[in-house]
Design a protein around this motif. Structure first.
Motif, PDB file in Angstrom:
ATOM      1  N   GLY A 260     -30.388  15.925   9.842  1.00  0.00           N
ATOM      2  CA  GLY A 260     -29.343  14.748  10.334  1.00  0.00           C
ATOM      3  C   GLY A 260     -28.987  14.945  11.438  1.00  0.00           C
TER       4      GLY A 260
ATOM      5  N   LEU B 176     -42.297  20.929  13.919  1.00  0.00           N
ATOM      6  CA  LEU B 176     -42.673  20.511  12.550  1.00  0.00           C
ATOM      7  C   LEU B 176     -42.499  18.982  12.271  1.00  0.00           C
TER       8      LEU B 176
ATOM      9  N   ILE C 200     -26.445  16.296  14.237  1.00  0.00           N
ATOM     10  CA  ILE C 200     -25.324  17.106  14.285  1.00  0.00           C
ATOM     11  C   ILE C 200     -24.844  17.364  15.711  1.00  0.00           C
TER      12      ILE C 200
ATOM     13  N   GLU D 268     -28.096  17.072  17.694  1.00  0.00           N
ATOM     14  CA  GLU D 268     -29.637  17.708  17.478  1.00  0.00           C
ATOM     15  C   GLU D 268     -29.680  17.845  15.910  1.00  0.00           C
ATOM     16  N   LEU D 269     -30.942  18.055  15.464  1.00  0.00           N
ATOM     17  CA  LEU D 269     -31.128  17.830  14.157  1.00  0.00           C
ATOM     18  C   LEU D 269     -30.752  19.193  13.390  1.00  0.00           C
ATOM     19  N   GLY D 270     -30.074  19.099  12.322  1.00  0.00           N
ATOM     20  CA  GLY D 270     -29.798  20.054  11.585  1.00  0.00           C
ATOM     21  C   GLY D 270     -29.677  19.840  10.051  1.00  0.00           C
TER      22      GLY D 270
ATOM     23  N   LEU E  92     -31.973  13.147  21.021  1.00  0.00           N
ATOM     24  CA  LEU E  92     -30.694  13.488  20.514  1.00  0.00           C
ATOM     25  C   LEU E  92     -30.081  14.156  21.478  1.00  0.00           C
TER      26      LEU E  92
ATOM     27  N   LEU F 134     -31.083   7.893  10.535  1.00  0.00           N
ATOM     28  CA  LEU F 134     -31.283   8.520  11.677  1.00  0.00           C
ATOM     29  C   LEU F 134     -31.757   7.293  12.968  1.00  0.00           C
TER      30      LEU F 134
ATOM     31  N   VAL G  29     -37.813  14.720  18.559  1.00  0.00           N
ATOM     32  CA  VAL G  29     -36.507  13.824  18.090  1.00  0.00           C
ATOM     33  C   VAL G  29     -35.425  14.449  18.819  1.00  0.00           C
TER      34      VAL G  29
ATOM     35  N   PRO H  76     -41.010   7.834   9.623  1.00  0.00           N
ATOM     36  CA  PRO H  76     -40.326   9.256   8.858  1.00  0.00           C
ATOM     37  C   PRO H  76     -41.331  10.722   9.266  1.00  0.00           C
ATOM     38  N   THR H  77     -42.432  10.329   9.845  1.00  0.00           N
ATOM     39  CA  THR H  77     -43.246  11.512  10.003  1.00  0.00           C
ATOM     40  C   THR H  77     -43.301  12.013  11.768  1.00  0.00           C
ATOM     41  N   LEU H  78     -41.989  12.127  12.152  1.00  0.00           N
ATOM     42  CA  LEU H  78     -41.921  12.379  13.428  1.00  0.00           C
ATOM     43  C   LEU H  78     -41.699  13.815  13.746  1.00  0.00           C
ATOM     44  N   ARG H  79     -41.884  14.386  15.113  1.00  0.00           N
ATOM     45  CA  ARG H  79     -41.774  15.766  15.218  1.00  0.00           C
ATOM     46  C   ARG H  79     -40.329  16.270  15.546  1.00  0.00           C
ATOM     47  N   ILE H  80     -39.846  17.432  14.950  1.00  0.00           N
ATOM     48  CA  ILE H  80     -38.304  17.689  15.061  1.00  0.00           C
ATOM     49  C   ILE H  80     -38.054  17.714  16.766  1.00  0.00           C
ATOM     50  N   ASP H  81     -39.155  18.588  17.277  1.00  0.00           N
ATOM     51  CA  ASP H  81     -38.612  18.808  18.785  1.00  0.00           C
ATOM     52  C   ASP H  81     -38.578  17.483  19.505  1.00  0.00           C
TER      53      ASP H  81
END
Lengths: 76, 76
Positions: free
Chosen positions: B62, B45, B64, A60-62, A54, A6, A50, A43-48
């Motif tokens: 990852g 999260l 997408i 986007e993350l999936g 992206l 990533l 990131v 590694p401990t990042l928040r999805i939103d």
DNA sequence: TCGAATTATACCTTTTCGGGTATAGAAATT
DNA sequence: AATTTCTATACCCGAAAAGGTATAATTCGA
């Protein structure tokens, strides 16, 4: 630090657009320190957060099947 | 709350394996409350925690391409 | 090779995530 | 329909993510 793919993905996309980390942080609305941590593989990042980055690249993350990782960018 | 697709993905995978939220939390090593938040679509999260769960299903987060989202599960 | 720009590390503060627990609500089983 | 199982909400607390800033270290161009 883990999370190679990533971080590399982000870094390459950014350079491909000719942006600095600071410019990317402004465009995406996240802090500069976050961009740095993202690109150095924290590694401990928040999805939103990131996803804020992206989305500038049209991504986007999936969930990705683990053995298909490297085929992410295959054509449609 | 946003984040429909990931939460649905987890929930379906879990049910497909016949697990309760509690069983999934134990197997993955994350808290039960985290599993609940994940399945109800909380967007803020941590990536590493989500990956702890996804890895049980053979997946991980990852990047997408946004318009290719729904094709995640296409065959190889 | 020198200096400017860019990136990496470190410190401090605020905010909130994640875990634990308790309880209420929904689903399923008998 | 009643009871049990499972899921959703709400509360508190400790740990740490995210932001800001400052300062090394590195990269890159002149």
């Amino acid at each position: 630090m883990k999370g190679v793919s990533l971080s590399q993905f982000i870094k390459e996309k950014r350079k491909h657009l000719g942006l600095t980390q600071e410019e990317l942080s402004i465009k995406s609305g996240v802090g500069l320190r976050f961009i740095r941590e993202l690109e150095t593989g924290k590694p401990t990042l928040r999805i939103d957060k990131v996803n804020q980055v992206l989305q500038l690249f049209g991504f986007e993350l999936g969930p990705i099947e683990i053995n298909r990782k490297k085929l992410i960018n295959e054509e449609s």
